[in-house]
Design an enzyme around this catalytic site. Structure first.
Site, PDB file in Angstrom:
ATOM      1  CG  ASN A   1       6.084 -15.141   0.599  1.00  0.00           C
ATOM      2  OD1 ASN A   1       6.497 -13.985   0.761  1.00  0.00           O
ATOM      3  ND2 ASN A   1       4.862 -15.409   0.202  1.00  0.00           N
TER       4      ASN A   1
ATOM      5  CD  GLU B   1      -0.102  -5.350  -0.864  1.00  0.00           C
ATOM      6  OE1 GLU B   1      -0.982  -6.238  -0.877  1.00  0.00           O
ATOM      7  OE2 GLU B   1      -0.101  -4.384  -1.633  1.00  0.00           O
TER       8      GLU B   1
ATOM      9  CB  ALA C   1      11.634 -12.465   6.847  1.00  0.00           C
TER      10      ALA C   1
ATOM     11  CE  LYS D   1      11.949  -7.345  10.979  1.00  0.00           C
ATOM     12  NZ  LYS D   1      12.924  -8.419  10.735  1.00  0.00           N
TER      13      LYS D   1
ATOM     14  N   GLY E   1       3.120  -9.332   5.059  1.00  0.00           N
ATOM     15  CA  GLY E   1       3.315 -10.422   6.008  1.00  0.00           C
ATOM     16  C   GLY E   1       2.003 -10.840   6.639  1.00  0.00           C
TER      17      GLY E   1
ATOM     18  CB  CYS F   1       0.074 -13.645  -0.277  1.00  0.00           C
ATOM     19  SG  CYS F   1       0.801 -12.772  -1.670  1.00  0.00           S
TER      20      CYS F   1
HETATM   21  P1  NAP Z   1       5.395 -12.435   9.324  1.00  0.00           P
HETATM   22  O1  NAP Z   1       5.758 -13.372  10.387  1.00  0.00           O
HETATM   23  O2  NAP Z   1       4.327 -11.434   9.581  1.00  0.00           O
HETATM   24  O3  NAP Z   1       6.737 -11.704   8.878  1.00  0.00           O
HETATM   25  C1  NAP Z   1       6.740 -10.693   7.900  1.00  0.00           C
HETATM   26  C2  NAP Z   1       7.687  -9.598   8.333  1.00  0.00           C
HETATM   27  O4  NAP Z   1       7.119  -8.942   9.456  1.00  0.00           O
HETATM   28  C3  NAP Z   1       9.047 -10.102   8.761  1.00  0.00           C
HETATM   29  O5  NAP Z   1      10.021  -9.165   8.394  1.00  0.00           O
HETATM   30  C4  NAP Z   1       8.912 -10.166  10.280  1.00  0.00           C
HETATM   31  O6  NAP Z   1      10.150 -10.065  10.950  1.00  0.00           O
HETATM   32  C5  NAP Z   1       8.061  -8.965  10.534  1.00  0.00           C
HETATM   33  N1  NAP Z   1       7.282  -9.018  11.779  1.00  0.00           N
HETATM   34  C6  NAP Z   1       6.770 -10.101  12.387  1.00  0.00           C
HETATM   35  N2  NAP Z   1       6.067  -9.728  13.480  1.00  0.00           N
HETATM   36  C7  NAP Z   1       6.168  -8.398  13.567  1.00  0.00           C
HETATM   37  C8  NAP Z   1       5.684  -7.419  14.479  1.00  0.00           C
HETATM   38  N3  NAP Z   1       4.938  -7.765  15.520  1.00  0.00           N
HETATM   39  N4  NAP Z   1       5.982  -6.122  14.264  1.00  0.00           N
HETATM   40  C9  NAP Z   1       6.710  -5.761  13.211  1.00  0.00           C
HETATM   41  N5  NAP Z   1       7.208  -6.626  12.306  1.00  0.00           N
HETATM   42  C10 NAP Z   1       6.934  -7.926  12.475  1.00  0.00           C
HETATM   43  O7  NAP Z   1       4.915 -13.192   7.998  1.00  0.00           O
HETATM   44  P2  NAP Z   1       5.646 -14.384   7.271  1.00  0.00           P
HETATM   45  O8  NAP Z   1       5.280 -15.636   7.947  1.00  0.00           O
HETATM   46  O9  NAP Z   1       7.079 -14.098   7.086  1.00  0.00           O
HETATM   47  O10 NAP Z   1       4.966 -14.298   5.813  1.00  0.00           O
HETATM   48  C11 NAP Z   1       3.860 -15.021   5.468  1.00  0.00           C
HETATM   49  C12 NAP Z   1       2.630 -14.166   5.411  1.00  0.00           C
HETATM   50  O11 NAP Z   1       2.834 -13.076   4.508  1.00  0.00           O
HETATM   51  C13 NAP Z   1       1.454 -14.935   4.852  1.00  0.00           C
HETATM   52  O12 NAP Z   1       0.302 -14.638   5.571  1.00  0.00           O
HETATM   53  C14 NAP Z   1       1.358 -14.425   3.438  1.00  0.00           C
HETATM   54  O13 NAP Z   1       0.094 -14.592   2.858  1.00  0.00           O
HETATM   55  C15 NAP Z   1       1.724 -12.990   3.608  1.00  0.00           C
HETATM   56  N6  NAP Z   1       2.118 -12.391   2.334  1.00  0.00           N
HETATM   57  C16 NAP Z   1       1.329 -11.453   1.779  1.00  0.00           C
HETATM   58  C17 NAP Z   1       1.662 -10.914   0.548  1.00  0.00           C
HETATM   59  C18 NAP Z   1       0.800  -9.864  -0.103  1.00  0.00           C
HETATM   60  O14 NAP Z   1       1.291  -9.230  -1.027  1.00  0.00           O
HETATM   61  N7  NAP Z   1      -0.423  -9.652   0.316  1.00  0.00           N
HETATM   62  C19 NAP Z   1       2.810 -11.343  -0.111  1.00  0.00           C
HETATM   63  C20 NAP Z   1       3.603 -12.309   0.495  1.00  0.00           C
HETATM   64  C21 NAP Z   1       3.251 -12.827   1.730  1.00  0.00           C
HETATM   65  P3  NAP Z   1      10.850 -11.371  11.609  1.00  0.00           P
HETATM   66  O15 NAP Z   1      11.171 -12.291  10.489  1.00  0.00           O
HETATM   67  O16 NAP Z   1      12.044 -10.811  12.274  1.00  0.00           O
HETATM   68  O17 NAP Z   1       9.853 -11.952  12.562  1.00  0.00           O
END
Ligand code: NAP
Length: 463
Positions: free
Chosen positions: A131, A228, A156, A154, A206, A262
């Site tokens: 994002n 995060e 997304a 690593k 994520g 987020c």
């Molecule tokens: P996501 O699906 O969890 O993906 C984030 C990263 O984690 C990607 O690189 C993804 O790789 C990887 N990933 C997914 N499943 C995994 C697993 N089981 N084991 C290890 N790695 C894994 O999240 P998203 O949809 O991209 O991002 C949106 C979320 O991030 C929202 O909930 C948002 O609020 C949160 N976020 C939080 C912050 C903060 O600072 N707190 C900032 C920004 C976003 P792949 O793409 O290869 O699946």
């Protein structure tokens, strides 16, 4: 998930990428460890000079980097260009301040000399979301590299061009080979990297699901991890607030990044005395937003990131309505929706009268939909603000000092902003409590998160 660029404006696959093999990844981890030793030996000044080079590249080529972000994840070009420029500011902050933040810290203990010393850990795996594809990576990399750690990104799977562009910036800036590398791997390969002894720590930004998985593996491997995760931030508006400001920043805080932030304001908790006025103004403000091609200067909101996101946000909104909420504006896919080449556009929406059993009450809604709640007192506002599994950011708009103090002290969140929207700043810690994660990025806490805080005690200095 395939590693590929797909344009969210059209749904078209732009480019496919071949994942690194296990043996390629093993070599890259070896290079990361070797670079850690080189980087540590260089000292702060040399590292700072390289990081300033990286900042110069980010600034000079901000529009080019912005276009890559827009192509891969759909944010507007103006927001993406601003993101690249913010990365330059973040990088310069750590180039200028890391030495001070990691200076030996003297403590009086009765020994001849005693102090805290901050030593780097080594290669750190950063699992990052799409994002804010540049900012998320740079806000990890800048402090990590200044501390003498090395980065294995690593990213997304839908932002490989961003990930490779970021790696290239550090190479061009003069960092030693292996100091910052992009691993083109799927999430199924993260465990293998985490279990490698040469990888010393991890950070993940994520979803909860991904965070829980990475944290569980790090727990088994006894490795530090920062998480995060998501948020459902409250945005409280009390009668004494500057309503023009609250509406202007509320609109921005909910719809920035096409509603996929987020720290977006997701739950608007409005005092009854000003509820109708705020509601009318927010509705007008949302309806004035231009949804469309993210490359165009006049566009405020581009598409959601992919078809799954469009379906999810549409379903969450429909579920709220089915549960009894009122949809008072927008809240629907724009045009013909999630068709193959239509793009993933969604009209910003506003929901009110949301019952507690609706999904959006307790889930994060990762798209431009504002949830409106009416309260009679500051007590009710704070109780509602805390009635969520999340605890990332929060905001209160009020001219009343007591109300401001109560929000600061009583809202369960990693940040409270008073009369402004939640943002991140390189000098301030960033992170959450509850299901929004643990640990902090940025600020002194962020740069120290991947350091060995060594206790040094010298009983006698001279022979
Ligand atoms: P996501 O699906 O969890 O993906 C984030 C990263 O984690 C990607 O690189 C993804 O790789 C990887 N990933 C997914 N499943 C995994 C697993 N089981 N084991 C290890 N790695 C894994 O999240 P998203 O949809 O991209 O991002 C949106 C979320 O991030 C929202 O909930 C948002 O609020 C949160 N976020 C939080 C912050 C903060 O600072 N707190 C900032 C920004 C976003 P792949 O793409 O290869 O699946």
């Amino acid at each position: 998930m395939p590693i590929q660029s797909r344009n969210p404006s059209t749904g078209e696959i732009v480019k496919n990428f071949t994942a690194h093999t296990d043996s390629q990844v093993d070599v890259m981890i070896g290079e990361s460890l070797a670079a850690h030793k080189v980087l540590t030996a260089m000292g702060f000044e040399t590292r700072a000079a390289m990081l300033r080079n990286a900042a110069d590249i980010l600034e000079a080529e901000a529009e080019r980097f912005g276009a890559i972000m827009t192509l891969e994840m759909g944010k507007t070009l103006k927001a993406a260009t601003a993101e690249a420029k913010k990365c330059a500011i973040g990088a310069r902050y750590y180039a200028d301040n890391a030495e001070m933040l990691l200076a030996d810290d003297s403590v009086e203990t009765g020994a001849a000399k005693s102090y805290r010393k901050y030593l780097p850990l080594g290669p750190v795996l950063a699992v990052m979301p799409w994002n804010y594809p540049f900012w998320q990576a740079i806000r990890f990399a800048a402090p990590a590299l200044m501390a003498g750690n090395t980065g294995l990104l690593k990213h997304a799977s839908n932002v490989p061009q961003c990930a490779l562009a970021i790696e290239d910036i550090f190479i061009r800036a003069g960092f030693p080979k292996g100091a910052f590398q992009t691993l083109l791997i799927g999430s199924d390969k993260v465990e293998r990297v985490l279990r490698d002894d040469r990888v010393k720590a991890a950070t993940l930004t994520g979803s909860e699901r991904a965070g829980a998985s990475v944290a569980a593996i790090c727990g088994q491997e006894i490795k530090p991890v920062v998480l995060e995760l998501g948020g459902s931030d409250p945005f409280i508006v009390m009668p004494s607030a500057d309503l023009d400001l609250a509406v202007k920043l509320g609109t921005k805080a909910r719809t920035q990044n096409n509603g996929q932030s987020c720290i977006a304001a997701k739950r608007f908790i409005i005092h009854a005395d000003i509820y109708d006025d705020f509601r009318a103004r927010l509705k007008a403000s949302f309806e004035a937003l231009i949804v469309g091609d993210p490359m165009l200067a006049q566009t405020d909101i581009g598409p959601l990131v992919n078809a799954d996101a469009l379906i999810e946000v549409t379903e969450q909104t429909a579920d709220a309505v089915n549960c009894g909420a009122n949809l008072i504006s927008g809240g629907l896919p724009k045009g013909s929706g999630a068709g193959e080449h239509d793009g993933y556009y969604f009209t910003p929406g506003i929901l009110e009268n949301i019952p507690r059993h609706a999904r959006v009450y307790y889930e994060e809604i990762f798209g431009p939909v504002a949830l409106l709640f009416k309260v009679d007192t500051i007590d009710a506002a704070i109780t509602l603000a805390n009635d969520t599994p999340f605890g990332l950011g929060s905001a209160i708009f009020s001219a009343n000092k007591t109300e401001q103090e109560r929000a600061i002290n009583e809202i369960e969140a990693g940040a409270t902003f008073v009369n402004s929207m939640t943002t991140s700043h390189p000098a301030m810690p960033f992170g959450g409590v509850k299901r929004s994660g643990f640990g902090r990025e940025l600020g002194a806490e962020g740069i120290r998160a991947f350091c060995n805080v060594k206790t040094v005690s010298i009983s006698s200095i001279e022979k």
